[in-house]
Write a protein that holds these residues in place. Structure first.
Motif, PDB file in Angstrom:
ATOM      1  N   VAL A 140     -29.805  -0.881   4.101  1.00 51.09           N
ATOM      2  CA  VAL A 140     -29.904  -1.379   5.578  1.00 51.09           C
ATOM      3  C   VAL A 140     -29.243  -3.143   4.671  1.00 51.09           C
ATOM      4  CG1 VAL A 140     -30.950  -0.086   6.714  1.00 51.09           C
ATOM      5  CG2 VAL A 140     -32.549  -1.729   5.054  1.00 51.09           C
ATOM      6  N   GLY A 141     -29.333  -4.221   6.019  1.00 52.63           N
ATOM      7  CA  GLY A 141     -29.206  -5.463   6.010  1.00 52.63           C
ATOM      8  C   GLY A 141     -28.400  -6.264   4.404  1.00 52.63           C
ATOM      9  N   LEU A 142     -26.776  -4.952   4.230  1.00 53.09           N
ATOM     10  CA  LEU A 142     -26.322  -5.804   3.050  1.00 53.09           C
ATOM     11  C   LEU A 142     -25.189  -6.738   3.746  1.00 53.09           C
ATOM     12  CD1 LEU A 142     -25.233  -2.164   2.120  1.00 53.09           C
ATOM     13  CD2 LEU A 142     -27.420  -3.562   1.226  1.00 53.09           C
ATOM     14  N   ASN A 143     -25.355  -7.705   3.054  1.00 51.26           N
ATOM     15  CA  ASN A 143     -24.378  -9.071   3.036  1.00 51.26           C
ATOM     16  C   ASN A 143     -23.845  -9.427   1.677  1.00 51.26           C
ATOM     17  OD1 ASN A 143     -24.931  -9.988   6.362  1.00 51.26           O
ATOM     18  ND2 ASN A 143     -27.583 -10.178   5.385  1.00 51.26           N
ATOM     19  N   ILE A 144     -22.573  -8.808   1.440  1.00 55.04           N
ATOM     20  CA  ILE A 144     -21.857  -9.429   0.210  1.00 55.04           C
ATOM     21  C   ILE A 144     -20.555  -9.455   1.021  1.00 55.04           C
ATOM     22  CG2 ILE A 144     -23.575  -8.104  -1.047  1.00 55.04           C
ATOM     23  CD1 ILE A 144     -21.742  -5.326  -0.007  1.00 55.04           C
ATOM     24  N   GLN A 145     -20.125 -10.224  -0.356  1.00 59.04           N
ATOM     25  CA  GLN A 145     -18.613 -11.289   0.027  1.00 59.04           C
ATOM     26  C   GLN A 145     -17.598 -10.249  -1.495  1.00 59.04           C
ATOM     27  OE1 GLN A 145     -19.032 -15.258   0.489  1.00 59.04           O
ATOM     28  NE2 GLN A 145     -19.804 -15.069   2.733  1.00 59.04           N
ATOM     29  N   LEU A 146     -16.363 -10.401  -0.947  1.00 54.61           N
ATOM     30  CA  LEU A 146     -15.237 -10.063  -2.146  1.00 54.61           C
ATOM     31  C   LEU A 146     -14.444 -11.482  -1.880  1.00 54.61           C
ATOM     32  CD1 LEU A 146     -14.504  -5.913  -2.059  1.00 54.61           C
ATOM     33  CD2 LEU A 146     -15.939  -7.050  -4.158  1.00 54.61           C
ATOM     34  N   ARG A 147     -14.313 -11.684  -3.094  1.00 53.31           N
ATOM     35  CA  ARG A 147     -13.449 -13.008  -3.315  1.00 53.31           C
ATOM     36  C   ARG A 147     -12.070 -12.382  -4.077  1.00 53.31           C
ATOM     37  NH1 ARG A 147     -18.369 -15.096  -2.585  1.00 53.31           N
ATOM     38  NH2 ARG A 147     -18.794 -16.771  -0.953  1.00 53.31           N
ATOM     39  N   ALA A 148     -10.922 -13.460  -3.627  1.00 48.17           N
ATOM     40  CA  ALA A 148      -9.543 -12.975  -4.440  1.00 48.17           C
ATOM     41  C   ALA A 148      -9.906 -13.584  -6.032  1.00 48.17           C
ATOM     42  CB  ALA A 148      -8.353 -13.706  -4.341  1.00 48.17           C
ATOM     43  N   LEU A 194     -29.631  -4.023  -2.365  1.00 48.39           N
ATOM     44  CA  LEU A 194     -28.694  -4.290  -3.298  1.00 48.39           C
ATOM     45  C   LEU A 194     -28.573  -5.893  -3.679  1.00 48.39           C
ATOM     46  CD1 LEU A 194     -24.898  -4.213  -2.648  1.00 48.39           C
ATOM     47  CD2 LEU A 194     -25.646  -6.653  -3.616  1.00 48.39           C
ATOM     48  N   LEU A 195     -28.699  -6.414  -5.107  1.00 49.17           N
ATOM     49  CA  LEU A 195     -28.815  -8.079  -5.639  1.00 49.17           C
ATOM     50  C   LEU A 195     -27.630  -8.085  -5.677  1.00 49.17           C
ATOM     51  CD1 LEU A 195     -31.627  -7.878  -7.541  1.00 49.17           C
ATOM     52  CD2 LEU A 195     -31.656  -9.307  -5.346  1.00 49.17           C
ATOM     53  N   ALA A 196     -27.165  -9.496  -5.356  1.00 47.28           N
ATOM     54  CA  ALA A 196     -25.561  -9.751  -6.442  1.00 47.28           C
ATOM     55  C   ALA A 196     -25.508 -11.155  -6.987  1.00 47.28           C
ATOM     56  CB  ALA A 196     -24.402  -9.984  -5.294  1.00 47.28           C
ATOM     57  N   GLY A 197     -24.658 -10.889  -8.231  1.00 48.73           N
ATOM     58  CA  GLY A 197     -24.906 -12.344  -8.902  1.00 48.73           C
ATOM     59  C   GLY A 197     -24.069 -12.231  -9.757  1.00 48.73           C
ATOM     60  N   LEU A 198     -23.893 -13.505 -10.502  1.00 45.74           N
ATOM     61  CA  LEU A 198     -23.372 -13.390 -12.096  1.00 45.74           C
ATOM     62  C   LEU A 198     -23.838 -12.347 -12.772  1.00 45.74           C
ATOM     63  CD1 LEU A 198     -21.640 -15.675 -11.120  1.00 45.74           C
ATOM     64  CD2 LEU A 198     -21.782 -16.824 -13.238  1.00 45.74           C
ATOM     65  N   VAL A 213     -13.552 -10.148   2.136  1.00 38.00           N
ATOM     66  CA  VAL A 213     -14.266  -8.728   2.505  1.00 38.00           C
ATOM     67  C   VAL A 213     -15.502  -9.308   3.010  1.00 38.00           C
ATOM     68  CG1 VAL A 213     -15.460  -6.166   2.498  1.00 38.00           C
ATOM     69  CG2 VAL A 213     -12.987  -6.793   1.272  1.00 38.00           C
ATOM     70  N   GLU A 214     -15.939  -9.300   3.927  1.00 40.12           N
ATOM     71  CA  GLU A 214     -17.621  -9.468   4.083  1.00 40.12           C
ATOM     72  C   GLU A 214     -18.102  -8.532   5.120  1.00 40.12           C
ATOM     73  OE1 GLU A 214     -19.495 -13.223   5.529  1.00 40.12           O
ATOM     74  OE2 GLU A 214     -17.261 -13.721   5.843  1.00 40.12           O
ATOM     75  N   THR A 215     -18.477  -8.403   4.556  1.00 41.92           N
ATOM     76  CA  THR A 215     -19.986  -7.671   5.598  1.00 41.92           C
ATOM     77  C   THR A 215     -21.536  -8.725   6.054  1.00 41.92           C
ATOM     78  OG1 THR A 215     -21.753  -6.515   3.831  1.00 41.92           O
ATOM     79  CG2 THR A 215     -19.787  -5.583   4.157  1.00 41.92           C
ATOM     80  N   ARG A 216     -21.189  -8.209   7.294  1.00 46.44           N
ATOM     81  CA  ARG A 216     -22.343  -8.476   8.004  1.00 46.44           C
ATOM     82  C   ARG A 216     -23.982  -7.445   8.516  1.00 46.44           C
ATOM     83  NH1 ARG A 216     -19.066 -12.747  11.782  1.00 46.44           N
ATOM     84  NH2 ARG A 216     -17.858 -14.232   9.659  1.00 46.44           N
ATOM     85  N   GLY A 254     -13.615   2.343   5.011  1.00 48.54           N
ATOM     86  CA  GLY A 254     -13.299   3.110   5.689  1.00 48.54           C
ATOM     87  C   GLY A 254     -13.478   4.340   6.204  1.00 48.54           C
ATOM     88  N   LEU A 255     -13.494   5.134   5.039  1.00 45.11           N
ATOM     89  CA  LEU A 255     -13.612   6.411   5.060  1.00 45.11           C
ATOM     90  C   LEU A 255     -14.676   7.344   5.636  1.00 45.11           C
ATOM     91  CD1 LEU A 255     -12.478   7.233   1.170  1.00 45.11           C
ATOM     92  CD2 LEU A 255     -11.376   7.587   3.396  1.00 45.11           C
ATOM     93  N   GLN A 256     -15.855   6.207   5.793  1.00 48.42           N
ATOM     94  CA  GLN A 256     -16.983   6.725   7.012  1.00 48.42           C
ATOM     95  C   GLN A 256     -17.592   5.819   7.702  1.00 48.42           C
ATOM     96  OE1 GLN A 256     -19.438   8.489   3.787  1.00 48.42           O
ATOM     97  NE2 GLN A 256     -21.525   7.023   4.524  1.00 48.42           N
ATOM     98  N   PRO A 257     -17.851   5.551   8.767  1.00 53.08           N
ATOM     99  CA  PRO A 257     -18.018   4.388   9.645  1.00 53.08           C
ATOM    100  C   PRO A 257     -20.095   3.855   8.959  1.00 53.08           C
ATOM    101  CG  PRO A 257     -18.512   6.406  10.493  1.00 53.08           C
ATOM    102  CD  PRO A 257     -18.267   7.096   9.473  1.00 53.08           C
ATOM    103  N   PRO A 258     -20.188   2.977   8.966  1.00 51.65           N
ATOM    104  CA  PRO A 258     -20.759   2.364   9.093  1.00 51.65           C
ATOM    105  C   PRO A 258     -21.917   2.160  10.119  1.00 51.65           C
ATOM    106  CG  PRO A 258     -19.813   0.754  10.311  1.00 51.65           C
ATOM    107  CD  PRO A 258     -19.250   2.059   9.502  1.00 51.65           C
ATOM    108  N   LEU A 259     -23.832   2.581   9.918  1.00 47.09           N
ATOM    109  CA  LEU A 259     -24.141   2.706  10.689  1.00 47.09           C
ATOM    110  C   LEU A 259     -25.097   1.666  11.303  1.00 47.09           C
ATOM    111  CD1 LEU A 259     -27.421   4.476   9.078  1.00 47.09           C
ATOM    112  CD2 LEU A 259     -25.388   5.794   9.967  1.00 47.09           C
ATOM    113  N   ALA A 260     -24.434   0.634  10.993  1.00 49.34           N
ATOM    114  CA  ALA A 260     -25.303  -0.590  12.265  1.00 49.34           C
ATOM    115  C   ALA A 260     -24.689  -1.911  10.561  1.00 49.34           C
ATOM    116  CB  ALA A 260     -26.589  -0.720  12.170  1.00 49.34           C
ATOM    117  N   GLY A 261     -24.202  -3.062  11.897  1.00 48.11           N
ATOM    118  CA  GLY A 261     -23.404  -4.386  11.399  1.00 48.11           C
ATOM    119  C   GLY A 261     -22.005  -4.509  11.061  1.00 48.11           C
TER     120      GLY A 261
END
Length: 349
Positions: A28-36, A227-231, A8-11, A59-66
Motif C-alpha cells: 500500500v501507499g506506493l508513490n513511484i515514478q518511471l522516467r525516460a 518499497l524503497l527507491a533510489g540510486l 509512469v507515476e503511481t499515487r 494493466g493485467l490486474q486492477p489496483p486495490l486503491a490509488g
C-alpha cells in the motif's frame, strides 16, 4: 536524471488480489515514478510482491486503491489499443509462437497500429528494421521460434516490444532462463536501449549483482509491503540494500558489492595488502577456507600480494619469517600450516 518528467507515476497505490472470499493486500501507499532514459530494476525476496506490482502497472490486474498514470492519463481509462501504444510487456513465460519465424514475431509488435489484418506501412517496416538492428537478431530472422535458444527467444521478444514503439517497456524476469553470458548481455542491452532509444524500462529480476552494475535506479520491495527507491549506490551505502536481503549465514560487503556466504571469524590474525585485483581473490579464498581477515596491520600475519603477469604471487610474513608463494593454492596451504587451530575451527563452522 531525476528532474525529467515521469512517464509512469503511481499515487497512493495499493496492490493485491480481490476474491469472493478473502482478498490479499500485497503493498500500500506506493508513490513511484518511471522516467525516460532510465532502467529501473525491481528487486525483492520471493513473495515480496514483485510480480503483483508488474502485473498491476501493466494493466493485467486492477489496483486495490490509488492510481496509476501514464503521461497525463489514468491507466484504467485507456482502451487496450491505446494502452498497447504506450506500454509493452515482455513476460517470463514462454509464448507459443506456433510456426512463426523470428521476423514474423517481431512484426507482431506493430499490431496496435495496423490491427491483426492490417498491412505494414513504410513506417511500420522502419520500426521493425530498427528494433532488429538494436537487438542484433538479424541472423535469427529466418528461423522458427521453436528452433531458438532461450536467450535468442528473449532477444526476439524484446525486439517485438521495441517494434511496438512504446515509451515504456516492462519486463518480468527477462534473464530467468538464460545462462550467465546471456544474462550479462541482456542486462547490458536493456541499459543501452534505455539510453539510446530514450525508453523508460522497468524489469523485475533476481540478478542482484547485475542490477547493482546496470540499473539507474533500484526499487526494493519488502515482504511487509514497503518499497524503497533510489540510486544503487545510495541504497548500498545507507544499508537499505543489505537489509532487504538480510539472511543468516551470509552478509553483504559494501566495499565490493558482493555477498559473502562464509561465517566471519572472531579470531582474525591475517592482514592483507597489495593491488586491488589479486587482493580481492586472495581475500575470497582465505574466507572460504575459514581464515579470518584482520582490519589492522599489526595482526600476527601479514600477507603482501603483488601484481604478477602470469597468475598470483605473494609474501607471507609471520614471526620474522618470510614465505614466498606463487599461487593462491600455495598461499592457503602455507596459512593452514601457520594457523592449524584456526583452520580447523573455520572448517568446522
Amino acid at each position: 536524471m531525476n528532474n525529467q518528467t515521469a512517464i509512469v507515476e503511481t499515487r497512493s497505490l495499493a496492490i493485491g488480489y480481490r476474491s469472493s472470499g478473502m482478498g490479499r493486500t500485497v503493498a500500500v501507499g506506493l508513490n513511484i515514478q518511471l522516467r525516460a532514459g532510465n532502467m529501473v530494476c525491481l528487486l525483492g525476496s520471493n513473495g515480496a510482491g514483485k510480480s503483483t506490482l508488474m502485473r498491476t502497472l501493466s494493466g493485467l490486474q486492477p489496483p486495490l486503491a490509488g492510481e496509476i498514470r501514464i503521461g497525463d492519463q489514468l491507466l484504467g481509462t485507456l482502451k487496450p489499443a491505446e494502452l498497447a501504444q504506450k506500454l509493452s510487456l515482455v513476460l517470463t513465460d514462454r509464448i507459443e509462437a506456433g510456426n512463426l519465424t523470428a521476423r514474423e514475431v517481431v512484426a507482431l509488435g506493430r499490431t496496435p497500429y495496423t490491427g491483426w489484418l492490417g498491412s505494414l506501412t513504410r513506417d511500420d517496416n522502419f520500426k521493425i528494421a530498427q528494433s532488429i538492428e538494436q537487438t542484433g537478431i538479424t541472423p535469427l530472422l529466418g528461423r522458427h521460434m521453436h528452433q531458438l535458444s532461450d536467450g535468442e527467444r528473449q532477444k526476439v521478444m524484446l525486439a517485438r516490444a521495441l517494434a511496438q514503439d512504446t515509451p515504456v517497456i516492462l519486463l518480468d524476469e527477462p534473464t530467468a532462463h538464460l545462462d550467465l553470458p546471456n544474462r550479462v548481455e541482456m542486462m547490458r542491452l536493456l541499459h543501452t536501449l534505455a539510453r539510446t532509444a530514450h525508453k523508460a524500462i522497468l524489469l523485475s529480476t533476481h540478478e542482484l549483482d547485475l542490477a547493482l552494475q546496470t540499473a539507474d535506479e533500484l526499487w526494493l520491495m519488502h515482504p511487509d509491503g514497503s518499497l524503497l527507491a533510489g540510486l544503487p549506490e545510495d541504497l548500498v551505502l545507507n544499508g537499505a540494500f543489505e537489509a532487504t536481503f538480510a539472511r543468516s549465514g551470509f552478509s553483504f560487503d559494501r566495499a565490493t558489492g558482493t555477498f559473502i556466504i562464509h561465517q566471519p571469524i572472531d579470531n582474525a590474525q591475517i592482514y592483507l595488502e597489495g593491488p586491488e585485483g589479486p587482493l580481492f581473490w586472495a581475500k575470497r579464498a582465505l574466507q572460504r577456507n575459514g581464515l579470518g581477515i584482520s582490519r589492522y596491520r599489526d595482526a600476527a600475519c601479514l600477507v603482501r600480494v603483488v601484481d604478477a603477469e602470469n597468475g598470483f604471487q605473494a609474501e607471507i610474513i609471520f614471526q620474522n619469517q618470510t614465505f614466498k608463494v606463487s599461487s593462491v593454492q600455495a598461499l592457503i596451504t602455507q596459512i593452514h600450516l601457520l594457523f592449524p587451530a584456526q583452520s580447523r575451527s573455520g572448517a568446522a563452522s
